[in-house]
Scaffold this motif. Sequence first.
Motif, PDB file in Angstrom:
ATOM      1  N   PHE A 106       0.820  -1.208   0.000  1.00  0.00           N
ATOM      2  CA  PHE A 106       0.000   0.000   0.000  1.00  0.00           C
ATOM      3  C   PHE A 106       0.856   1.262   0.000  1.00  0.00           C
ATOM      4  N   VAL A 107       1.854   1.306   0.861  1.00  0.00           N
ATOM      5  CA  VAL A 107       2.733   2.485   0.923  1.00  0.00           C
ATOM      6  C   VAL A 107       3.526   2.629  -0.369  1.00  0.00           C
ATOM      7  N   PHE A 108       4.021   1.510  -0.884  1.00  0.00           N
ATOM      8  CA  PHE A 108       4.822   1.536  -2.109  1.00  0.00           C
ATOM      9  C   PHE A 108       4.014   2.047  -3.293  1.00  0.00           C
ATOM     10  N   LEU A 109       2.727   1.762  -3.340  1.00  0.00           N
ATOM     11  CA  LEU A 109       1.901   2.195  -4.465  1.00  0.00           C
ATOM     12  C   LEU A 109       1.297   3.578  -4.284  1.00  0.00           C
ATOM     13  N   THR A 110       0.886   3.922  -3.084  1.00  0.00           N
ATOM     14  CA  THR A 110       0.122   5.155  -2.912  1.00  0.00           C
ATOM     15  C   THR A 110       0.964   6.401  -2.656  1.00  0.00           C
ATOM     16  N   ALA A 111       2.065   6.286  -1.967  1.00  0.00           N
ATOM     17  CA  ALA A 111       2.846   7.485  -1.616  1.00  0.00           C
ATOM     18  C   ALA A 111       3.409   8.203  -2.846  1.00  0.00           C
ATOM     19  N   PRO A 112       4.040   7.516  -3.798  1.00  0.00           N
ATOM     20  CA  PRO A 112       4.527   8.248  -4.975  1.00  0.00           C
ATOM     21  C   PRO A 112       3.398   8.851  -5.818  1.00  0.00           C
ATOM     22  N   VAL A 113       2.275   8.158  -5.902  1.00  0.00           N
ATOM     23  CA  VAL A 113       1.138   8.687  -6.667  1.00  0.00           C
ATOM     24  C   VAL A 113       0.585   9.936  -5.988  1.00  0.00           C
ATOM     25  N   ALA A 114       0.463   9.901  -4.677  1.00  0.00           N
ATOM     26  CA  ALA A 114      -0.026  11.073  -3.945  1.00  0.00           C
ATOM     27  C   ALA A 114       0.928  12.252  -4.100  1.00  0.00           C
TER      28      ALA A 114
END
Length: 124
Positions: free
Chosen positions: A78-86
């Motif tokens: 979850f962190v790997f996917l959402t943080a860069p997108v955010a």
Amino acid sequence: MDAKVMIEIVVAALILLGTLMSLISSLGIIRLPDVYTRAHASTKSATLGILCILTGAFFYFVFTHGVSSIRLLLGIVFVFLTAPVAGHLIIRSAHRSKVALADISVQDDLQHYLNSVDHNESKD
């Protein structure tokens, strides 16, 4: 050296590395001059720090207790996917809102695109 001690050393190193990366990220958020560089510091360093900490915790529970935690794996994904997108969306919305770059910035590669989008919207 015992295998359990070796695993604990690796886990401690991952957790300390993650903590150091999170510290660097927080210093970047405080010290950097504009929203673009602050968002970069918060997404890249903090993401890497959190991933190291969660990976260390996952290794600890798997190798010392023999328990595989799906929650930790989901947290890592979850962190790997959402943080860069955010971070990308925050920077994109700041650029579209015409938030100024810092004075030390040398070039804005997207300014031409932003001007052409504004020009096309004014025609409609």
